[in-house]
Scaffold this motif. Sequence first.
Motif, PDB file in Angstrom:
ATOM      1  N   GLU A  98       0.839  -1.194   0.000  1.00 40.24           N
ATOM      2  CA  GLU A  98       0.000   0.000   0.000  1.00 40.24           C
ATOM      3  C   GLU A  98       0.881   1.253   0.000  1.00 40.24           C
ATOM      4  N   SER A  99       0.490   2.231  -0.807  1.00 40.32           N
ATOM      5  CA  SER A  99       1.298   3.446  -0.959  1.00 40.32           C
ATOM      6  C   SER A  99       0.397   4.642  -1.230  1.00 40.32           C
ATOM      7  N   TRP A 100       0.839   5.811  -0.746  1.00 41.03           N
ATOM      8  CA  TRP A 100       0.122   7.056  -1.055  1.00 41.03           C
ATOM      9  C   TRP A 100       0.042   7.267  -2.569  1.00 41.03           C
ATOM     10  N   ALA A 101       0.960   6.676  -3.315  1.00 33.57           N
ATOM     11  CA  ALA A 101       0.959   6.803  -4.773  1.00 33.57           C
ATOM     12  C   ALA A 101      -0.345   6.304  -5.383  1.00 33.57           C
ATOM     13  N   TRP A 102      -1.053   5.420  -4.684  1.00 37.07           N
ATOM     14  CA  TRP A 102      -2.308   4.879  -5.215  1.00 37.07           C
ATOM     15  C   TRP A 102      -3.327   5.988  -5.490  1.00 37.07           C
ATOM     16  N   LEU A 103      -3.254   7.101  -4.733  1.00 36.80           N
ATOM     17  CA  LEU A 103      -4.198   8.196  -4.942  1.00 36.80           C
ATOM     18  C   LEU A 103      -4.052   8.836  -6.326  1.00 36.80           C
ATOM     19  N   LEU A 104      -2.888   8.623  -6.947  1.00 37.33           N
ATOM     20  CA  LEU A 104      -2.657   9.188  -8.278  1.00 37.33           C
ATOM     21  C   LEU A 104      -2.503   8.106  -9.341  1.00 37.33           C
ATOM     22  N   ALA A 105      -2.849   6.874  -9.000  1.00 38.77           N
ATOM     23  CA  ALA A 105      -2.714   5.775  -9.964  1.00 38.77           C
ATOM     24  C   ALA A 105      -3.629   6.007 -11.166  1.00 38.77           C
ATOM     25  N   PRO A 106      -3.083   5.964 -12.392  1.00 45.32           N
ATOM     26  CA  PRO A 106      -3.924   6.206 -13.580  1.00 45.32           C
ATOM     27  C   PRO A 106      -5.085   5.229 -13.706  1.00 45.32           C
ATOM     28  N   GLU A 107      -4.909   4.011 -13.178  1.00 46.58           N
ATOM     29  CA  GLU A 107      -5.980   3.007 -13.254  1.00 46.58           C
ATOM     30  C   GLU A 107      -7.229   3.429 -12.465  1.00 46.58           C
ATOM     31  N   LEU A 108      -7.062   4.390 -11.542  1.00 47.34           N
ATOM     32  CA  LEU A 108      -8.173   4.807 -10.692  1.00 47.34           C
ATOM     33  C   LEU A 108      -8.704   6.198 -11.058  1.00 47.34           C
ATOM     34  N   ALA A 109      -8.287   6.707 -12.201  1.00 48.02           N
ATOM     35  CA  ALA A 109      -8.697   8.047 -12.635  1.00 48.02           C
ATOM     36  C   ALA A 109     -10.212   8.187 -12.625  1.00 48.02           C
ATOM     37  N   GLY A 110     -10.661   9.324 -12.098  1.00 48.55           N
ATOM     38  CA  GLY A 110     -12.090   9.602 -12.041  1.00 48.55           C
ATOM     39  C   GLY A 110     -12.795   8.998 -10.854  1.00 48.55           C
ATOM     40  N   ARG A 111     -12.053   8.303  -9.994  1.00 48.69           N
ATOM     41  CA  ARG A 111     -12.671   7.627  -8.843  1.00 48.69           C
ATOM     42  C   ARG A 111     -11.913   7.912  -7.547  1.00 48.69           C
ATOM     43  N   VAL A 112     -11.260   9.110  -7.486  1.00 42.87           N
ATOM     44  CA  VAL A 112     -10.404   9.482  -6.356  1.00 42.87           C
ATOM     45  C   VAL A 112     -10.935  10.762  -5.710  1.00 42.87           C
ATOM     46  N   ALA A 113     -10.915  10.830  -4.373  1.00 39.44           N
ATOM     47  CA  ALA A 113     -11.300  12.059  -3.670  1.00 39.44           C
ATOM     48  C   ALA A 113     -10.203  12.452  -2.685  1.00 39.44           C
ATOM     49  N   LEU A 114     -10.089  13.762  -2.444  1.00 42.15           N
ATOM     50  CA  LEU A 114      -9.111  14.310  -1.501  1.00 42.15           C
ATOM     51  C   LEU A 114      -9.819  15.192  -0.476  1.00 42.15           C
ATOM     52  N   GLN A 115      -9.137  15.450   0.621  1.00 41.70           N
ATOM     53  CA  GLN A 115      -9.604  16.385   1.641  1.00 41.70           C
ATOM     54  C   GLN A 115      -9.517  17.805   1.079  1.00 41.70           C
ATOM     55  N   ALA A 116     -10.539  18.629   1.339  1.00 36.31           N
ATOM     56  CA  ALA A 116     -10.601  19.961   0.736  1.00 36.31           C
ATOM     57  C   ALA A 116      -9.799  21.011   1.487  1.00 36.31           C
ATOM     58  N   ASP A 117      -9.526  20.785   2.758  1.00 35.86           N
ATOM     59  CA  ASP A 117      -8.786  21.760   3.567  1.00 35.86           C
ATOM     60  C   ASP A 117      -7.346  21.861   3.082  1.00 35.86           C
ATOM     61  N   ALA A 118      -6.889  23.075   2.827  1.00 39.18           N
ATOM     62  CA  ALA A 118      -5.560  23.268   2.239  1.00 39.18           C
ATOM     63  C   ALA A 118      -4.452  22.678   3.106  1.00 39.18           C
ATOM     64  N   ALA A 119      -4.505  22.937   4.407  1.00 36.47           N
ATOM     65  CA  ALA A 119      -3.413  22.514   5.289  1.00 36.47           C
ATOM     66  C   ALA A 119      -3.276  20.995   5.340  1.00 36.47           C
ATOM     67  N   ILE A 120      -4.400  20.276   5.241  1.00 39.55           N
ATOM     68  CA  ILE A 120      -4.373  18.819   5.343  1.00 39.55           C
ATOM     69  C   ILE A 120      -4.366  18.168   3.966  1.00 39.55           C
ATOM     70  N   GLY A 121      -5.241  18.642   3.087  1.00 38.15           N
ATOM     71  CA  GLY A 121      -5.324  18.074   1.747  1.00 38.15           C
ATOM     72  C   GLY A 121      -4.025  18.190   0.979  1.00 38.15           C
ATOM     73  N   ALA A 122      -3.327  19.307   1.174  1.00 40.73           N
ATOM     74  CA  ALA A 122      -2.057  19.510   0.454  1.00 40.73           C
ATOM     75  C   ALA A 122      -1.004  18.515   0.915  1.00 40.73           C
ATOM     76  N   ILE A 123      -1.017  18.166   2.193  1.00 43.19           N
ATOM     77  CA  ILE A 123      -0.033  17.194   2.687  1.00 43.19           C
ATOM     78  C   ILE A 123      -0.347  15.808   2.136  1.00 43.19           C
ATOM     79  N   ASP A 124      -1.633  15.424   2.131  1.00 41.80           N
ATOM     80  CA  ASP A 124      -2.008  14.140   1.525  1.00 41.80           C
ATOM     81  C   ASP A 124      -1.561  14.104   0.065  1.00 41.80           C
ATOM     82  N   ALA A 125      -1.834  15.198  -0.654  1.00 47.57           N
ATOM     83  CA  ALA A 125      -1.471  15.271  -2.070  1.00 47.57           C
ATOM     84  C   ALA A 125       0.043  15.231  -2.256  1.00 47.57           C
ATOM     85  N   ALA A 126       0.773  15.931  -1.396  1.00 42.04           N
ATOM     86  CA  ALA A 126       2.237  15.937  -1.491  1.00 42.04           C
ATOM     87  C   ALA A 126       2.804  14.539  -1.226  1.00 42.04           C
TER      88      ALA A 126
END
Length: 392
Positions: free
Chosen positions: A156-184
């Motif tokens: 399991e890896s944070w990279a899964w959030l950006l896996a092309p196989e899952l495009a269109g089926r991913v959600a992130l936290q909207a808060d900048a301080a937290i969502g940006a860290i998840d995204a980073a």
Amino acid sequence: MHPSKVELRVLGTSVTLQEHLRKRAEQDLGIKLRFIVDDGSSVQREGVMHPDRYELYDQWFHSIECLWPAHALQPIDVARIRRWDEVNTLARTGHTGRNLSNGVGCVPADRLFVQTDGSLARKPSKRISMLPLTHNADSFVYLEDAMPPSLLAGEESWAWLLAPELAGRVALQADAAIGAIDAALAVQACGLIRFEDIGNLSIEEIDALIATLIDFKRRGHFAGFWSSFAEAAQLMIAGKVVIQSIWSPATVELERAGLRFRLARPREGYRAWFGGIGISRLAHGRMLDASYEYLNWWLEGWAGATMARQGFYISNPERSREHMSDAEWAYWYDGREAPKDLPGPTRKHLVPAGQMRDGGNYVSRMSRVAVWDSVMDEHNYLVRRWTEFMRS
């Protein structure tokens, strides 16, 4: 003092400002509580600008980066905190007892003790900025049946959030301080950008991160963004997403809906947070006395036990153990299989017999922190750029 005439205003988020907690605290303390609930950013802004509108500030430790310089809070006298000696080492020192380096970002222990010059540091003193209470190690959740075998075959890896196989089926936290860290964490795990300090991005790193995310968004990679755990749960229950960053209470709703999901134990480590309660600098007299009683109530055990039933830890867990069955403690804190169906915070059944908590026991989960929630040096710039991303 006539506590029945005292009404404390508690400003915070739905993470801890819950109706069953309010009712129990009122009953136990004989005071009135008014919970002022909003999203994280709004609570932070209100906390900084209007300490006259609340007595207690109930939110995350990284908010201290905004509130303390604004003199919105007053120091808390630990001599008035009856169970202070029970508060564990993670809150006081930043470590679980294994002497491991425990993540970057806004490490709560570094902002805990008030020094003689009014600054905050890890060096113990008799005054603290906030009382450390609830905390957890967060990651992302995914629906096992919807995941490509190629991903499930690996760790399991944070990279899964950006896996092309899952495009269109991913959600992130909207808060900048937290969502940006998840995204980073996801961007770095994919090898797209290497950040010097993922808990404190530079302007150039923020620009690179946002450019990458906008590119993904314009290609339709993200199906949604959420501000509360209820919104997060609904995205998955409605079938709009199969993988998303998550807060623990959302998994309660996923269980309730009968979804087969996993809470990831990412190889890169968790994003962790520590919640606490601070006292408005304007609270005094009877209101201040009642504020201390409410802080003390949080460490008496019942609150910590009900927090455990939605996946959160408390800073003095042994006291909460007295309010939990052996089966509950084994599941929530020891990471063992539930020997029978376990209750949720307000419902009879939540955890089915035979289930194990993803990530293991308390020490193994809280020892694997990659980064703590943070207010970065360039927070204002990050918020502006994150807003651009959200609107793109």
